[in-house]
Motif scaffolding. Structure first.
Motif, PDB file in Angstrom:
ATOM      1  N   ALA A  40       0.846  -1.194   0.000  1.00  0.00           N
ATOM      2  CA  ALA A  40       0.000   0.000   0.000  1.00  0.00           C
ATOM      3  C   ALA A  40       0.877   1.238   0.000  1.00  0.00           C
ATOM      4  N   GLN A  41       0.302   2.328  -0.499  1.00  0.00           N
ATOM      5  CA  GLN A  41       1.008   3.612  -0.521  1.00  0.00           C
ATOM      6  C   GLN A  41       0.086   4.691   0.037  1.00  0.00           C
ATOM      7  N   ALA A  42       0.651   5.553   0.858  1.00  0.00           N
ATOM      8  CA  ALA A  42      -0.103   6.681   1.392  1.00  0.00           C
ATOM      9  C   ALA A  42       0.651   7.966   1.121  1.00  0.00           C
ATOM     10  N   ARG A  43      -0.113   9.022   0.837  1.00  0.00           N
ATOM     11  CA  ARG A  43       0.478  10.339   0.650  1.00  0.00           C
ATOM     12  C   ARG A  43       0.106  11.218   1.832  1.00  0.00           C
ATOM     13  N   PHE A  44       1.016  12.136   2.193  1.00  0.00           N
ATOM     14  CA  PHE A  44       0.744  13.034   3.299  1.00  0.00           C
ATOM     15  C   PHE A  44       1.384  14.386   2.999  1.00  0.00           C
ATOM     16  N   GLY A  45       0.933  15.401   3.717  1.00  0.00           N
ATOM     17  CA  GLY A  45       1.503  16.738   3.539  1.00  0.00           C
ATOM     18  C   GLY A  45       0.427  17.791   3.430  1.00  0.00           C
ATOM     19  N   GLY A  46       0.803  18.946   2.911  1.00  0.00           N
ATOM     20  CA  GLY A  46      -0.144  20.040   2.766  1.00  0.00           C
ATOM     21  C   GLY A  46      -1.065  19.813   1.582  1.00  0.00           C
ATOM     22  N   PHE A  47      -2.203  20.491   1.618  1.00  0.00           N
ATOM     23  CA  PHE A  47      -3.168  20.376   0.531  1.00  0.00           C
ATOM     24  C   PHE A  47      -2.771  21.304  -0.615  1.00  0.00           C
ATOM     25  N   SER A  48      -2.897  20.802  -1.840  1.00  0.00           N
ATOM     26  CA  SER A  48      -2.641  21.639  -3.014  1.00  0.00           C
ATOM     27  C   SER A  48      -3.937  21.982  -3.734  1.00  0.00           C
ATOM     28  N   ALA A  49      -4.974  21.182  -3.514  1.00  0.00           N
ATOM     29  CA  ALA A  49      -6.278  21.456  -4.123  1.00  0.00           C
ATOM     30  C   ALA A  49      -7.350  20.770  -3.299  1.00  0.00           C
ATOM     31  N   ALA A  50      -8.544  21.372  -3.273  1.00  0.00           N
ATOM     32  CA  ALA A  50      -9.637  20.779  -2.507  1.00  0.00           C
ATOM     33  C   ALA A  50     -10.957  21.426  -2.884  1.00  0.00           C
ATOM     34  N   ASN A  51     -12.020  20.666  -2.748  1.00  0.00           N
ATOM     35  CA  ASN A  51     -13.362  21.226  -2.851  1.00  0.00           C
ATOM     36  C   ASN A  51     -13.710  21.823  -1.495  1.00  0.00           C
ATOM     37  N   VAL A  52     -13.963  23.122  -1.450  1.00  0.00           N
ATOM     38  CA  VAL A  52     -14.180  23.820  -0.189  1.00  0.00           C
ATOM     39  C   VAL A  52     -15.431  24.682  -0.266  1.00  0.00           C
ATOM     40  N   VAL A  53     -15.923  25.087   0.911  1.00  0.00           N
ATOM     41  CA  VAL A  53     -16.970  26.094   0.970  1.00  0.00           C
ATOM     42  C   VAL A  53     -16.389  27.377   0.378  1.00  0.00           C
ATOM     43  N   PRO A  54     -17.158  28.125  -0.435  1.00  0.00           N
ATOM     44  CA  PRO A  54     -16.588  29.275  -1.164  1.00  0.00           C
ATOM     45  C   PRO A  54     -16.247  30.479  -0.285  1.00  0.00           C
ATOM     46  N   LEU A  55     -15.338  30.265   0.656  1.00  0.00           N
ATOM     47  CA  LEU A  55     -14.827  31.318   1.522  1.00  0.00           C
ATOM     48  C   LEU A  55     -13.309  31.353   1.392  1.00  0.00           C
ATOM     49  N   ALA A  56     -12.737  32.544   1.318  1.00  0.00           N
ATOM     50  CA  ALA A  56     -11.279  32.694   1.296  1.00  0.00           C
ATOM     51  C   ALA A  56     -10.890  33.665   2.397  1.00  0.00           C
ATOM     52  N   PHE A  57      -9.876  33.304   3.185  1.00  0.00           N
ATOM     53  CA  PHE A  57      -9.470  34.099   4.338  1.00  0.00           C
ATOM     54  C   PHE A  57      -8.152  34.816   4.067  1.00  0.00           C
ATOM     55  N   SER A  58      -8.030  36.013   4.618  1.00  0.00           N
ATOM     56  CA  SER A  58      -6.826  36.827   4.436  1.00  0.00           C
ATOM     57  C   SER A  58      -5.675  36.301   5.282  1.00  0.00           C
ATOM     58  N   LYS A  59      -4.462  36.370   4.715  1.00  0.00           N
ATOM     59  CA  LYS A  59      -3.284  35.975   5.484  1.00  0.00           C
ATOM     60  C   LYS A  59      -3.001  36.958   6.613  1.00  0.00           C
ATOM     61  N   CYS A  60      -3.659  38.139   6.579  1.00  0.00           N
ATOM     62  CA  CYS A  60      -3.446  39.127   7.645  1.00  0.00           C
ATOM     63  C   CYS A  60      -3.837  38.564   9.007  1.00  0.00           C
ATOM     64  N   GLU A  61      -4.889  37.746   9.026  1.00  0.00           N
ATOM     65  CA  GLU A  61      -5.335  37.160  10.285  1.00  0.00           C
ATOM     66  C   GLU A  61      -4.849  35.731  10.477  1.00  0.00           C
ATOM     67  N   SER A  62      -4.038  35.254   9.536  1.00  0.00           N
ATOM     68  CA  SER A  62      -3.579  33.866   9.623  1.00  0.00           C
ATOM     69  C   SER A  62      -2.751  33.655  10.886  1.00  0.00           C
ATOM     70  N   ASP A  63      -2.690  32.420  11.304  1.00  0.00           N
ATOM     71  CA  ASP A  63      -2.029  32.102  12.576  1.00  0.00           C
ATOM     72  C   ASP A  63      -1.146  30.867  12.416  1.00  0.00           C
ATOM     73  N   PRO A  64      -0.056  30.978  11.614  1.00  0.00           N
ATOM     74  CA  PRO A  64       0.796  29.797  11.382  1.00  0.00           C
ATOM     75  C   PRO A  64       1.465  29.261  12.638  1.00  0.00           C
ATOM     76  N   GLY A  65       1.600  30.097  13.670  1.00  0.00           N
ATOM     77  CA  GLY A  65       2.208  29.628  14.912  1.00  0.00           C
ATOM     78  C   GLY A  65       1.196  29.160  15.926  1.00  0.00           C
ATOM     79  N   PHE A  66      -0.112  29.302  15.602  1.00  0.00           N
ATOM     80  CA  PHE A  66      -1.208  28.874  16.476  1.00  0.00           C
ATOM     81  C   PHE A  66      -1.093  29.480  17.878  1.00  0.00           C
ATOM     82  N   THR A  67      -0.799  30.784  17.881  1.00  0.00           N
ATOM     83  CA  THR A  67      -0.673  31.497  19.159  1.00  0.00           C
ATOM     84  C   THR A  67      -1.903  32.344  19.462  1.00  0.00           C
ATOM     85  N   LYS A  68      -2.748  32.561  18.453  1.00  0.00           N
ATOM     86  CA  LYS A  68      -3.944  33.370  18.660  1.00  0.00           C
ATOM     87  C   LYS A  68      -5.094  32.494  19.147  1.00  0.00           C
TER      88      LYS A  68
END
Length: 283
Positions: A63-91
């Motif tokens: 068997a083979q599995a892939r892992f990592g970040g998403f490059s494409a996806a079917n999503v709810v039509p909302l896009a969020f600004s990087k201004c409020e992004s929280d890559p360090g998960f401190t907020k």
């Protein structure tokens, strides 16, 4: 290998399995296992075939599995600004104002966009135009520009989706969604240097978002106009009061979360900037 062996045994009905190989590459894991009898012999003991002189069989599975970040996806039509992004998960819990509400261009929410200085990026979130009757849109960072609806009006195709989320939150459960993050929003309000919107397929004055990556958000409430409703969890209500939000201040309440997801119709191989990672069988 020890961890892989333990997982292979856990996956066998009789808890006996021989790990033939396990390799980890760039976002890919390949595993081959072999049947093992209770005595530790790496074969499967046969019963009826012994009449033909065949006592054992070598049974292997790969068997083979892939892992990592998403490059494409079917999503709810909302896009969020990087201004409020929280890559360090401190907020903690945040309010994301709707584009067009006025708060999205408030200094407390906007930030610099693109490689040039002086160009402001609106904060909060915006709706993605999708032209379908379903509350979903395919977003692919390989083709990162999406058409934007920068008005405040609620996307009517999402009425039943938000009603379901309201029922889930009211029952004390969580609503966690995968969302695209934009680092350019067009048209912009002007600045110095190269205009980040000059590369937009919709033109510098056209409405569009440039998607940088995906993130995961735990929703806690929302307030909409133009066909949408309002729902607050207790913590969203408390944040709304502390921010002294008024009725025209439409938006969403939520927090960024780091979680490995198994997303349907999602493609791996994208950046992990905001912690949205997935894993799934590929072979």
């Amino acid at each position: 290998m020890a961890a892989a062996t333990g997982l292979a045994n856990d996956n066998a009905l009789d808890a006996h399995s021989n790990l033939v190989s396990a390799t980890v590459g760039a976002g890919v894991v390949n595993v081959t296992t072999q049947a093992q009898d209770p005595a530790g012999n790496n074969h499967f003991s046969l019963v009826f075939a012994r009449a033909l002189g065949i006592n054992t069989s070598d049974i292997q599975a790969s068997a083979q599995a892939r892992f990592g970040g998403f490059s494409a996806a079917n999503v709810v039509p909302l896009a969020f600004s990087k201004c409020e992004s929280d890559p360090g998960f401190t907020k903690n819990l945040q309010f994301f104002p709707s584009h067009g509400s006025g708060l999205d261009d408030d200094p407390g929410y906007e930030c610099k966009q693109g490689p040039s200085s002086g160009w402001e990026l609106s904060g909060g979130f915006g709706w993605i135009k999708h032209g379908t009757t379903n509350c979903t849109v395919l977003v692919d960072i390989a083709a990162p520009w999406v058409s934007a609806d920068t008005g405040q009006d609620f996307d009517g195709t999402c009425t039943s989706v938000f009603a379901g989320w309201k029922a889930t939150l009211s029952a004390g459960k969580t609503v966690e969604i995968l969302v695209p993050i934009f680092d350019i929003a067009c048209p912009d309000s002007g600045g110095t240097g190269t205009d980040p919107c000059s590369a937009s397929p919709y033109g510098k004055n056209g409405k569009g978002f440039h998607i940088e990556a995906f993130a995961q958000i735990s929703l806690r409430g929302w307030h909409f106009s133009g066909g949408g409703d309002t729902y607050y969890t207790p913590e969203a209500s408390a944040l709304s009061s502390s921010l002294k939000l008024k009725n025209p201040d439409t938006g969403l309440f939520g927090r960024f979360i780091k979680k490995v997801s198994l997303e349907e119709a999602a493609v791996m191989g994208g950046p992990t900037t905001y912690g949205a990672t997935g894993a799934g069988l590929s072979k």
